[in-house]
Scaffold this motif. Structure first.
Motif, PDB file in Angstrom:
ATOM      1  N   LYS A 173      62.184  57.467  36.204  1.00 25.37           N
ATOM      2  CA  LYS A 173      62.647  56.534  35.182  1.00 25.37           C
ATOM      3  C   LYS A 173      61.555  55.503  34.926  1.00 25.37           C
ATOM      4  N   THR A 174      61.496  55.020  33.713  1.00 24.61           N
ATOM      5  CA  THR A 174      60.583  53.930  33.379  1.00 24.61           C
ATOM      6  C   THR A 174      61.225  53.056  32.312  1.00 24.61           C
ATOM      7  N   LYS A 175      60.996  51.750  32.411  1.00 25.53           N
ATOM      8  CA  LYS A 175      61.570  50.824  31.446  1.00 25.53           C
ATOM      9  C   LYS A 175      60.864  50.933  30.101  1.00 25.53           C
ATOM     10  N   PHE A 176      59.539  51.114  30.137  1.00 22.35           N
ATOM     11  CA  PHE A 176      58.749  51.235  28.917  1.00 22.35           C
ATOM     12  C   PHE A 176      57.850  52.471  29.035  1.00 22.35           C
ATOM     13  N   ASP A 206      52.831  46.188  36.211  1.00 21.64           N
ATOM     14  CA  ASP A 206      54.255  45.920  36.018  1.00 21.64           C
ATOM     15  C   ASP A 206      54.533  44.421  35.954  1.00 21.64           C
ATOM     16  N   ASN A 256      54.216  51.949  29.776  1.00 21.82           N
ATOM     17  CA  ASN A 256      53.757  51.857  31.169  1.00 21.82           C
ATOM     18  C   ASN A 256      52.997  53.113  31.568  1.00 21.82           C
ATOM     19  N   GLU A 281      56.263  42.601  32.683  1.00 19.87           N
ATOM     20  CA  GLU A 281      57.482  41.794  32.800  1.00 19.87           C
ATOM     21  C   GLU A 281      57.248  40.367  32.324  1.00 19.87           C
TER      22      GLU A 281
END
Length: 424
Positions: free
Chosen positions: A335-338, A243, A341, A247
């Motif tokens: 939930k995941t931002k990408f 992560d 991942n 980022e």
């Protein structure tokens, strides 16, 4: 040229005599008259004298020498003006008024040289104090900029840095701007910052301001140090290494895609701020890689055919795992931002049944938004979820009642069974 040099010498000598007089007893009006007459004669003959220099080399030497002498003269006038600005001595008022007139006029001449003969003007020379003192509109512009940044929820530390450097444009009492280049640079930057008056009042506009400052190569040490702290917040050391990398890579991409808006930054002798920050992020990525090698010595890049550092193994195929992840995402359980991942984490840290070393592209294909999921996969996952429900029913009976006050006799078991029936 000799005539102009003589004039410069005359009013410089007159000013020197004025500086040595006892101001408590007033100034000889003859000195003040001589100063005004000499200065007026100098201004009238300036352009004529400039035109007499018929080569670039001669004009360059003349302009730079004239600029240096005018700056010294202008600063001397400013010191006398500020020293006696608040006097109530009647004999001084006329002379102080004269200083208040001639001082700004020296800036008019210097601005003329800067605008008309910029190729010979020395932008690394000291900025006259009158230039800062007369920049009266900078204070109100600065206050408006800071107010809008505050309303836009910009990081407080970054606002403090911007406030400090905008203040350099109008604080002649403690001048920190070194030269003409820095003054002109800050004027341009202030105008661009003023365009941020339409920042949204909600959300975080810190990144928008960062992009503007990097685009205009705002490179004081204070901003560089802020960016080090900012990147440390973006990729906290408490986050998994993957992560942190994602980022930092996203931040690196953002910074490297910012278009340069000016040729030279605030400090001309310093590396462009975008390069400095990018270099810092790359060094941080290298550090993360070394830290991971220490904490997970068995971890290696799967592209080289070496074994990853698996955290655990599941009794399910890769297709079944990604179907479970998919329904958990769509039902907002996780939930995941990408989504990438998920591919990276699965490839490196989860061992699944039958599938060895799955490629990210293979995982992307089976994770796609298609609805034709094989029935065997749906049934297998539903069966696994039922096993979990039965385990909860058996081992956590006392915790199942979610309405102990008697409103409704609904159990956690029923909720989960209904959810599973919807999946089926």
């Amino acid at each position: 040229m000799q005539k102009l040099i003589s004039q410069l010498r005359n009013f410089t000598e007159i000013l020197g005599e004025l500086k040595n007089l006892d101001f408590a007893n007033g100034i000889d009006e003859n000195h003040a008259t001589l100063l005004r007459n000499s200065w007026s004669a100098f201004r009238e003959s300036l352009e004529e004298q400039i035109e007499e220099h018929d080569t670039s080399d001669k004009l360059s030497i003349f302009i730079k020498g004239l600029q240096k002498n005018l700056t010294t003269f202008s600063n001397d006038i400013f010191v006398l003006f500020k020293k006696n600005e608040t006097t109530d001595c009647a004999s001084l008022l006329k002379s102080i008024k004269l200083f208040g007139e001639i001082g700004p006029e020296t800036i008019e001449v210097l601005d003329f040289l800067q605008n008309i003969h910029s190729e010979y003007f020395n932008f690394t020379a000291d900025i006259p104090l009158w230039k800062i003192h007369n920049n009266v509109g900078a204070r109100s512009q600065s206050n408006l900029i800071i107010w809008n940044l505050q309303q836009g929820n910009v990081d407080y530390s970054l606002i403090e840095i911007v406030t400090e450097y905008l203040g350099l444009l109008y604080d002649a009492s403690n001048p920190k701007i070194k030269d003409w280049h820095q003054f002109n640079y800050m004027v341009i930057l202030a105008n661009e910052l003023n365009s941020l008056t339409n920042l949204p009042k909600e959300g975080d506009n810190t990144l928008k301001l960062i992009k503007l400052l990097i685009g205009y190569d705002f490179n004081p040490l204070a901003f560089y140090e802020f960016m080090l702290e900012y990147s440390a917040k973006v990729a906290s050391q408490n986050m998994p290494y993957e992560d942190q990398e994602l980022e930092l890579l996203a931040l690196l991409k953002t910074i490297e895609n910012i278009r340069p808006e000016c040729k030279h930054g605030y400090n001309k002798d310093v590396m462009p701020i975008g390069q400095s920050i990018s270099g810092s992020i790359r060094r941080e990525l290298e550090t993360i890689e070394r830290m991971r090698a220490v904490h997970f010595p068995n971890y290696q890049n799967t592209k080289n055919g070496l074994i990853p550092n698996f955290y655990f193994e599941i009794n399910a195929t890769l297709e079944e795992l990604f179907f479970l992840i998919r329904i958990m995402l769509e039902s907002h359980v996780i939930k995941t931002k990408f989504k990438s991942n998920l591919y990276t984490f699965t490839e490196r840290h989860i061992r699944t049944a039958r599938t060895k070393k799955p490629s990210p592209q293979y995982m992307r294909n089976i994770f796609g938004p298609k609805n034709d999921v094989p029935a065997r996969i749906v049934k297998r996952i539903r069966f696994s979820l039922v096993l979990l429900i039965n385990f909860i029913d058996t081992n956590f009976k006392d915790q199942l009642k979610v309405w102990p006050l008697g409103f409704m006799a609904i159990s956690f078991q029923e909720d989960l069974i209904n959810l599973c029936s919807l999946v089926a």
